[in-house]
Design a protein around this motif. Structure first.
Motif, PDB file in Angstrom:
ATOM      1  N   ALA A  72       0.830  -1.203   0.000  1.00  0.00           N
ATOM      2  CA  ALA A  72       0.000   0.000   0.000  1.00  0.00           C
ATOM      3  C   ALA A  72       0.866   1.255   0.000  1.00  0.00           C
ATOM      4  O   ALA A  72       0.592   2.228  -0.729  1.00  0.00           O
ATOM      5  N   TRP A  73       1.919   1.233   0.799  1.00  0.00           N
ATOM      6  CA  TRP A  73       2.807   2.391   0.878  1.00  0.00           C
ATOM      7  C   TRP A  73       3.528   2.612  -0.452  1.00  0.00           C
ATOM      8  O   TRP A  73       3.723   3.758  -0.893  1.00  0.00           O
ATOM      9  N   SER A  74       3.900   1.533  -1.109  1.00  0.00           N
ATOM     10  CA  SER A  74       4.539   1.645  -2.429  1.00  0.00           C
ATOM     11  C   SER A  74       3.577   2.258  -3.434  1.00  0.00           C
ATOM     12  O   SER A  74       3.972   3.088  -4.272  1.00  0.00           O
ATOM     13  N   SER A  75       2.295   1.876  -3.371  1.00  0.00           N
ATOM     14  CA  SER A  75       1.282   2.473  -4.251  1.00  0.00           C
ATOM     15  C   SER A  75       1.101   3.958  -3.945  1.00  0.00           C
ATOM     16  O   SER A  75       0.896   4.777  -4.853  1.00  0.00           O
ATOM     17  N   PHE A  76       1.193   4.298  -2.663  1.00  0.00           N
ATOM     18  CA  PHE A  76       1.083   5.696  -2.246  1.00  0.00           C
ATOM     19  C   PHE A  76       2.252   6.507  -2.821  1.00  0.00           C
ATOM     20  O   PHE A  76       2.086   7.655  -3.255  1.00  0.00           O
ATOM     21  N   THR A  77       3.423   5.899  -2.850  1.00  0.00           N
ATOM     22  CA  THR A  77       4.603   6.556  -3.423  1.00  0.00           C
ATOM     23  C   THR A  77       4.423   6.791  -4.923  1.00  0.00           C
ATOM     24  O   THR A  77       4.706   7.886  -5.444  1.00  0.00           O
ATOM     25  N   ILE A  78       3.943   5.764  -5.621  1.00  0.00           N
ATOM     26  CA  ILE A  78       3.720   5.886  -7.068  1.00  0.00           C
ATOM     27  C   ILE A  78       2.679   6.956  -7.358  1.00  0.00           C
ATOM     28  O   ILE A  78       2.806   7.726  -8.328  1.00  0.00           O
ATOM     29  N   PHE A  79       1.641   7.034  -6.539  1.00  0.00           N
ATOM     30  CA  PHE A  79       0.596   8.049  -6.707  1.00  0.00           C
ATOM     31  C   PHE A  79       1.200   9.454  -6.639  1.00  0.00           C
ATOM     32  O   PHE A  79       0.864  10.334  -7.444  1.00  0.00           O
ATOM     33  N   HIS A  80       2.098   9.663  -5.681  1.00  0.00           N
ATOM     34  CA  HIS A  80       2.730  10.978  -5.553  1.00  0.00           C
ATOM     35  C   HIS A  80       3.597  11.302  -6.772  1.00  0.00           C
ATOM     36  O   HIS A  80       3.571  12.426  -7.287  1.00  0.00           O
ATOM     37  N   ARG A  81       4.357  10.323  -7.229  1.00  0.00           N
ATOM     38  CA  ARG A  81       5.221  10.563  -8.387  1.00  0.00           C
ATOM     39  C   ARG A  81       4.398  10.841  -9.643  1.00  0.00           C
ATOM     40  O   ARG A  81       4.740  11.718 -10.448  1.00  0.00           O
ATOM     41  N   THR A  82       3.309  10.093  -9.788  1.00  0.00           N
ATOM     42  CA  THR A  82       2.471  10.264 -10.981  1.00  0.00           C
ATOM     43  C   THR A  82       1.862  11.655 -11.052  1.00  0.00           C
ATOM     44  O   THR A  82       1.715  12.236 -12.139  1.00  0.00           O
ATOM     45  N   HIS A  83       1.534  12.241  -9.888  1.00  0.00           N
ATOM     46  CA  HIS A  83       0.853  13.535  -9.868  1.00  0.00           C
ATOM     47  C   HIS A  83       1.766  14.667  -9.385  1.00  0.00           C
ATOM     48  O   HIS A  83       1.283  15.757  -9.039  1.00  0.00           O
ATOM     49  N   ASN A  84       3.085  14.394  -9.359  1.00  0.00           N
ATOM     50  CA  ASN A  84       4.078  15.427  -9.009  1.00  0.00           C
ATOM     51  C   ASN A  84       3.793  16.078  -7.656  1.00  0.00           C
ATOM     52  O   ASN A  84       3.832  17.307  -7.505  1.00  0.00           O
ATOM     53  N   LEU A  85       3.493  15.259  -6.670  1.00  0.00           N
ATOM     54  CA  LEU A  85       3.246  15.748  -5.322  1.00  0.00           C
ATOM     55  C   LEU A  85       4.481  15.539  -4.460  1.00  0.00           C
ATOM     56  O   LEU A  85       5.272  14.620  -4.678  1.00  0.00           O
ATOM     57  N   VAL A  86       4.636  16.426  -3.473  1.00  0.00           N
ATOM     58  CA  VAL A  86       5.721  16.259  -2.513  1.00  0.00           C
ATOM     59  C   VAL A  86       5.367  15.096  -1.599  1.00  0.00           C
ATOM     60  O   VAL A  86       4.278  15.045  -1.023  1.00  0.00           O
ATOM     61  N   PHE A  87       6.279  14.157  -1.476  1.00  0.00           N
ATOM     62  CA  PHE A  87       5.990  12.935  -0.717  1.00  0.00           C
ATOM     63  C   PHE A  87       6.499  13.070   0.722  1.00  0.00           C
ATOM     64  O   PHE A  87       7.624  13.526   0.944  1.00  0.00           O
TER      65      PHE A  87
END
Length: 459
Positions: A72-87
């Motif tokens: 789940a955390w890995s998916s959360f990381t990918i979500f941030h990268r996909t939408h250019n969000l600060v993680f």
């Protein structure tokens, strides 16, 4: 019993992720509020105890759940990268967006999204040392509920491997298409899974063998000439890892589960070098895995002429619950045998369409005869059952009115020893209703023209 250890690799990944987390989030991590972000020099007098504390916190979550949380955390990381969000971003904008992203982009079901959200919340607690108010926001609950309503789950298509199907599979298995060792191993696994109401994870492995959590030879013991005991070290409903013992009895049945397992134990005893060796092994002398068990179950089903599409290793547990209900066991007894603490077991009990079809036919014939021709409903019921030429022995009770007398009639088929109890009740102005004679267990089947509370065979 000590809990199974979290893998060192996963532990290192989690610790590295938390300790190196960026500081760009809206809520800055506070090192004083989280043990995982508190800098402790190696020479500090509390360094060792601090490490033990960290390990114990990670042990609070089962290894399998912790692995899911990491996914789940890995998916959360990918979500941030996909939408250019600060993680990582835990705002009330990013959390619901992540949920919607999982559902619409990754096609993840609402039930799995809840688990993912629990994983994100777990990491938030490790980073910040407190609850995440935005994950607990009521609007998040409403969002998931809305996804559930717009995408309702489909019916559970898994089929029960009942005692009748188990008998067919064992007959095929014992015919000798496999090696003698493999036949005895699968024979014992089939019987243990069914009569023990087991989950597949309780008698197979899905990772590197660990005698602390996986079944070993010492976990299966012959107590006496009537009882075999199996020790379950860990299960999904035993979060504290207390362990649980189940018992296989020497039953007067052609399947002979006691004899099958006892024979396997004698064979396995000659092969082991330690009582901590794996209980079940595959063709390559490796611990029997879930995949190996499922693959061979599919082969046996195919050889038995049984469609394999909706059967899985969990079909043994479903079949055991269904068979127990058909044999007339009470709710309490089924919950005890299956180690259920709630009414979840009710979803495992499958309706026997053969029983229902007979009841439907009988209901129509009795009503038609009584209304159009008069006469005794009991005699009509008896004639209707006889004309079915069913391989069952029926005991029919007719009650006239809610508190009227009961007249038992028995129809026997000498070729079969099974019997289903059926009470046909005639109420003024109402159609016949069918109900079991040993208390209510199954819920009403509303789509039928009569009320079916339960159809339970007598022992």
């Amino acid at each position: 019993m000590d809990p199974p250890p979290v893998s060192s690799h996963l532990r290192s990944l989690i610790l590295s992720e938390i300790q190196n987390i960026g500081l760009g989030g809206r809520l800055q991590p506070n090192s004083s509020s989280s043990l995982f972000r508190t800098p402790i020099p190696p020479d500090h007098p509390l360094s060792h105890l601090h490490t033990l504390s960290i390990n114990s916190i990670l042990q609070a979550i089962s290894p399998r759940t912790l692995q899911t949380y990491w996914t789940a955390w890995s998916s959360f990381t990918i979500f941030h990268r996909t939408h250019n969000l600060v993680f990582p971003e835990f705002s009330l904008l990013s959390i619901p967006s992540f949920i919607t992203y999982l559902h619409h982009t990754n096609s993840i079901k609402p039930g799995s999204i809840k688990v993912y959200l629990s994983g994100i919340h777990f990491f938030y607690k490790l980073i910040h040392g407190q609850q995440c108010p935005n994950i607990s926001n009521p609007q998040i609950f409403l969002l998931i509920k809305g996804l559930q309503k717009t995408n309702p789950p489909g019916p559970d298509t898994r089929q029960p491997l009942t005692i009748d199907l188990l008998s067919i599979c064992l007959t095929t298995l014992r015919s000798g298409s496999f090696s003698p060792n493999k036949i005895r191993t699968l024979d014992a696994m089939f019987n243990l899974a069914f009569f023990g109401f087991l989950r597949v994870s309780e008698f197979t492995t899905n990772s590197n063998f660990n005698p602390a959590i996986h079944p070993t030879f010492s976990d299966l013991q012959v107590v006496n000439h009537d009882i075999i005991r199996f020790n379950i070290k860990t299960s999904k409903t035993d979060q504290m890892k207390r362990g649980h013992s189940i018992f296989i009895f020497n039953l007067p049945t052609p399947i002979q589960p006691y004899q099958s397992i006892a024979l396997f134990l004698r064979q396995r005893k000659s092969q082991i070098t330690s009582h901590l060796n794996p209980l079940f092994i595959d063709d390559k002398n490796l611990p029997a895995s879930r995949h190996w068990f499922q693959k061979n179950l599919t082969i046996i089903l195919n050889q038995s002429g049984i469609p394999t599409k909706h059967f899985s290793s969990h079909s043994f547990r479903i079949g055991a619950a269904t068979t127990a209900a058909q044999r007339g066991l009470s709710e309490h007894q089924i919950k005890m045998l299956g180690r259920w603490s709630s009414h979840t077991f009710e979803s495992y009990v499958r309706t026997d369409l053969h029983h229902i079809s007979i009841l439907l036919s009988l209901n129509r014939r009795v009503i038609f005869h009584v209304i159009n021709h008069g006469g005794s409903p009991v005699q009509t019921a008896v004639r209707a059952l006889q004309s079915e030429q069913a391989d069952w022995r029926y005991q029919v009770h007719l009650s006239l009115g809610r508190s009227g007398p009961s007249c038992p009639h028995v129809i026997q088929n000498p070729r079969f020893g099974r019997m289903v109890a059926l009470r046909l009740s005639v109420h003024r102005g109402l159609p016949l209703s069918a109900a079991g004679g040993r208390g209510s267990l199954w819920t009403s089947v509303a789509r039928f023209p009569f009320r079916t509370e339960d159809i339970l065979p007598h022992p």
